[in-house]
Design a protein around this motif. Structure first.
Motif, PDB file in Angstrom:
ATOM      1  N   MET A  83       1.013  -1.275  -0.492  1.00 22.31           N
ATOM      2  CA  MET A  83      -0.040  -0.176  -0.193  1.00 22.31           C
ATOM      3  C   MET A  83       0.599   1.259   0.261  1.00 22.31           C
ATOM      4  O   MET A  83       1.859   1.592   0.561  1.00 22.31           O
ATOM      5  N   SER A  84       0.537   2.085  -0.540  1.00 23.48           N
ATOM      6  CA  SER A  84       1.758   3.232  -0.624  1.00 23.48           C
ATOM      7  C   SER A  84       1.453   3.832   0.818  1.00 23.48           C
ATOM      8  O   SER A  84       0.064   4.300   1.034  1.00 23.48           O
ATOM      9  N   THR A  85       2.375   4.742   0.599  1.00 25.96           N
ATOM     10  CA  THR A  85       2.530   6.234   2.241  1.00 25.96           C
ATOM     11  C   THR A  85       2.890   6.628   1.975  1.00 25.96           C
ATOM     12  O   THR A  85       3.247   8.157   2.542  1.00 25.96           O
ATOM     13  N   PHE A  86       3.142   7.258  -0.129  1.00 31.80           N
ATOM     14  CA  PHE A  86       4.382   8.491  -0.069  1.00 31.80           C
ATOM     15  C   PHE A  86       3.368   8.918  -1.009  1.00 31.80           C
ATOM     16  O   PHE A  86       3.110   8.359  -2.088  1.00 31.80           O
ATOM     17  N   PRO A  87       2.943   9.987  -0.979  1.00 32.45           N
ATOM     18  CA  PRO A  87       2.446  10.870  -0.172  1.00 32.45           C
ATOM     19  C   PRO A  87       1.144  10.808   0.317  1.00 32.45           C
ATOM     20  O   PRO A  87       0.300   9.704  -0.040  1.00 32.45           O
ATOM     21  N   PRO A  88       1.204  11.038   1.696  1.00 37.81           N
ATOM     22  CA  PRO A  88       0.005  10.890   2.775  1.00 37.81           C
ATOM     23  C   PRO A  88      -1.494  11.165   1.711  1.00 37.81           C
ATOM     24  O   PRO A  88      -1.901  12.222   1.351  1.00 37.81           O
ATOM     25  N   SER A  89      -2.306  10.594   2.444  1.00 40.73           N
ATOM     26  CA  SER A  89      -4.249  10.506   1.642  1.00 40.73           C
ATOM     27  C   SER A  89      -4.829  11.061   2.885  1.00 40.73           C
ATOM     28  O   SER A  89      -5.016  10.276   3.573  1.00 40.73           O
ATOM     29  N   SER A  90      -6.326  11.985   2.427  1.00 44.40           N
ATOM     30  CA  SER A  90      -7.260  11.789   3.336  1.00 44.40           C
ATOM     31  C   SER A  90      -8.495  11.411   2.582  1.00 44.40           C
ATOM     32  O   SER A  90      -8.560  12.316   1.382  1.00 44.40           O
ATOM     33  N   PRO A  91      -9.788  10.315   2.379  1.00 45.18           N
ATOM     34  CA  PRO A  91     -10.704  10.344   1.883  1.00 45.18           C
ATOM     35  C   PRO A  91     -11.023  11.315   1.371  1.00 45.18           C
ATOM     36  O   PRO A  91     -12.053  11.203   0.489  1.00 45.18           O
ATOM     37  N   SER A  92     -11.702  12.071   2.913  1.00 44.83           N
ATOM     38  CA  SER A  92     -12.598  13.336   1.916  1.00 44.83           C
ATOM     39  C   SER A  92     -11.626  14.429   1.316  1.00 44.83           C
ATOM     40  O   SER A  92     -12.809  15.080   0.747  1.00 44.83           O
ATOM     41  N   SER A  93     -10.546  14.440   1.337  1.00 43.41           N
ATOM     42  CA  SER A  93      -9.998  15.701   0.368  1.00 43.41           C
ATOM     43  C   SER A  93      -9.781  15.921  -0.890  1.00 43.41           C
ATOM     44  O   SER A  93     -10.267  14.298  -1.450  1.00 43.41           O
ATOM     45  N   PRO A  94     -10.532  16.196  -1.793  1.00 42.82           N
ATOM     46  CA  PRO A  94     -10.243  16.029  -3.271  1.00 42.82           C
ATOM     47  C   PRO A  94      -8.779  16.043  -3.593  1.00 42.82           C
ATOM     48  O   PRO A  94      -8.144  15.855  -3.515  1.00 42.82           O
ATOM     49  N   PRO A  95      -8.822  14.840  -5.020  1.00 40.40           N
ATOM     50  CA  PRO A  95      -7.648  14.454  -5.381  1.00 40.40           C
ATOM     51  C   PRO A  95      -6.550  15.517  -5.517  1.00 40.40           C
ATOM     52  O   PRO A  95      -6.889  16.796  -6.263  1.00 40.40           O
ATOM     53  N   ARG A  96      -5.600  15.376  -5.206  1.00 34.89           N
ATOM     54  CA  ARG A  96      -4.683  16.516  -5.491  1.00 34.89           C
ATOM     55  C   ARG A  96      -3.365  16.565  -6.315  1.00 34.89           C
ATOM     56  O   ARG A  96      -3.365  15.017  -6.875  1.00 34.89           O
ATOM     57  N   GLU A  97      -2.594  17.438  -7.375  1.00 31.19           N
ATOM     58  CA  GLU A  97      -1.691  16.799  -7.803  1.00 31.19           C
ATOM     59  C   GLU A  97      -0.192  16.672  -7.653  1.00 31.19           C
ATOM     60  O   GLU A  97      -0.072  18.315  -7.674  1.00 31.19           O
ATOM     61  N   PHE A  98       0.374  16.533  -8.400  1.00 28.73           N
ATOM     62  CA  PHE A  98       1.618  16.295  -7.780  1.00 28.73           C
ATOM     63  C   PHE A  98       2.990  16.369  -8.938  1.00 28.73           C
ATOM     64  O   PHE A  98       2.302  16.125 -10.148  1.00 28.73           O
ATOM     65  N   PHE A  99       3.922  17.338  -8.870  1.00 31.35           N
ATOM     66  CA  PHE A  99       4.477  17.452  -9.756  1.00 31.35           C
ATOM     67  C   PHE A  99       5.985  16.582  -9.856  1.00 31.35           C
ATOM     68  O   PHE A  99       6.876  16.929  -8.601  1.00 31.35           O
ATOM     69  N   ILE A 100       6.184  15.580 -11.080  1.00 31.50           N
ATOM     70  CA  ILE A 100       7.371  15.344 -10.412  1.00 31.50           C
ATOM     71  C   ILE A 100       8.544  16.185 -11.778  1.00 31.50           C
ATOM     72  O   ILE A 100       8.141  15.588 -12.544  1.00 31.50           O
ATOM     73  N   GLN A 101       9.779  16.305 -10.608  1.00 28.63           N
ATOM     74  CA  GLN A 101      10.038  17.516 -11.640  1.00 28.63           C
ATOM     75  C   GLN A 101      11.526  16.401 -12.122  1.00 28.63           C
ATOM     76  O   GLN A 101      12.092  15.797 -11.624  1.00 28.63           O
ATOM     77  N   GLY A 102      11.867  16.762 -13.366  1.00 29.41           N
ATOM     78  CA  GLY A 102      13.420  16.613 -13.709  1.00 29.41           C
ATOM     79  C   GLY A 102      14.764  16.751 -13.294  1.00 29.41           C
ATOM     80  O   GLY A 102      15.405  16.980 -13.844  1.00 29.41           O
ATOM     81  N   ILE A 103      14.457  17.277 -12.642  1.00 25.75           N
ATOM     82  CA  ILE A 103      15.646  17.399 -11.530  1.00 25.75           C
ATOM     83  C   ILE A 103      15.750  16.852  -9.938  1.00 25.75           C
ATOM     84  O   ILE A 103      15.118  16.587  -9.354  1.00 25.75           O
ATOM     85  N   THR A 104      17.308  15.656 -10.204  1.00 31.41           N
ATOM     86  CA  THR A 104      17.761  15.491  -8.978  1.00 31.41           C
ATOM     87  C   THR A 104      17.749  16.585  -7.400  1.00 31.41           C
ATOM     88  O   THR A 104      17.481  17.185  -7.576  1.00 31.41           O
ATOM     89  N   GLN A 105      17.819  15.572  -6.323  1.00 29.42           N
ATOM     90  CA  GLN A 105      18.188  16.438  -4.934  1.00 29.42           C
ATOM     91  C   GLN A 105      19.360  16.800  -4.987  1.00 29.42           C
ATOM     92  O   GLN A 105      18.989  18.328  -3.794  1.00 29.42           O
ATOM     93  N   ASN A 106      20.014  16.641  -5.935  1.00 34.45           N
ATOM     94  CA  ASN A 106      21.234  17.370  -5.642  1.00 34.45           C
ATOM     95  C   ASN A 106      21.592  18.229  -6.629  1.00 34.45           C
ATOM     96  O   ASN A 106      22.600  18.996  -6.947  1.00 34.45           O
ATOM     97  N   GLY A 107      20.520  19.016  -7.239  1.00 33.69           N
ATOM     98  CA  GLY A 107      20.242  20.096  -8.774  1.00 33.69           C
ATOM     99  C   GLY A 107      20.518  19.699 -10.106  1.00 33.69           C
ATOM    100  O   GLY A 107      21.037  20.341 -10.608  1.00 33.69           O
ATOM    101  N   ARG A 108      20.565  18.232 -10.512  1.00 30.32           N
ATOM    102  CA  ARG A 108      21.599  18.125 -11.201  1.00 30.32           C
ATOM    103  C   ARG A 108      19.967  17.599 -12.624  1.00 30.32           C
ATOM    104  O   ARG A 108      19.240  16.860 -12.064  1.00 30.32           O
ATOM    105  N   ALA A 109      20.045  17.722 -13.739  1.00 30.17           N
ATOM    106  CA  ALA A 109      19.171  17.266 -14.522  1.00 30.17           C
ATOM    107  C   ALA A 109      19.141  16.423 -14.832  1.00 30.17           C
ATOM    108  O   ALA A 109      20.138  15.499 -14.921  1.00 30.17           O
ATOM    109  N   PHE A 110      17.893  15.524 -14.426  1.00 30.37           N
ATOM    110  CA  PHE A 110      17.648  13.680 -14.755  1.00 30.37           C
ATOM    111  C   PHE A 110      17.723  13.762 -16.813  1.00 30.37           C
ATOM    112  O   PHE A 110      17.308  14.368 -17.235  1.00 30.37           O
ATOM    113  N   ARG A 111      18.059  12.529 -17.030  1.00 25.92           N
ATOM    114  CA  ARG A 111      18.189  11.888 -17.712  1.00 25.92           C
ATOM    115  C   ARG A 111      17.780  10.572 -17.762  1.00 25.92           C
ATOM    116  O   ARG A 111      17.517  10.139 -16.963  1.00 25.92           O
TER     117      ARG A 111
END
Length: 123
Positions: free
Chosen positions: A1-29
């Protein structure tokens, strides 16, 4: 079961942006990673997989590639979690495994209003 990101059954669907930038600031290839990821997810859509001529061409409204500034992104609608939890886990684990930055946000249409989730009608 997914735990990331947390969700509430009563809240409307949210949008998540997966960015092509790594945690260390480099462009993803590779440079077309967003289109590839969204292409893999294209069959997860309202009403199931598209049928007929040209069905393979479109992206799912739950997982859409885009570019913000000069950063490739994939916008993932949380409604995907309810539709297919394993698909949601796949996308979120892809981001985690590759050290990509994920932020919660919402898309604006050209008129500047917030877009409604694909399974809801505007109010």
């Amino acid at each position: 079961m997914s735990t990331f990101p947390p969700s509430s059954p009563s809240s409307p669907p949210r949008e998540f942006f997966i960015q092509g930038i790594t945690q260390n600031g480099r462009a993803f290839r590779p440079s077309d990673w967003a289109e590839r990821l969204a292409g893999v997810m294209s069959s997860f859509r309202p009403g199931g997989a598209a049928q007929g001529q040209g069905a393979h061409i479109g992206y799912s409204p739950y997982c859409v590639p885009t570019t913000l500034g000069n950063i490739k992104c994939v916008v993932v609608n949380e409604a995907l979690r309810a539709l297919e939890p394993m698909a949601w886990d796949f996308v979120m684990n892809f981001a985690k495994d590759n050290g990509l930055q994920v932020v919660e946000a919402c898309l604006l249409d050209p008129a500047g209003t917030v877009s409604s989730p694909p399974d809801k009608k505007p109010a």
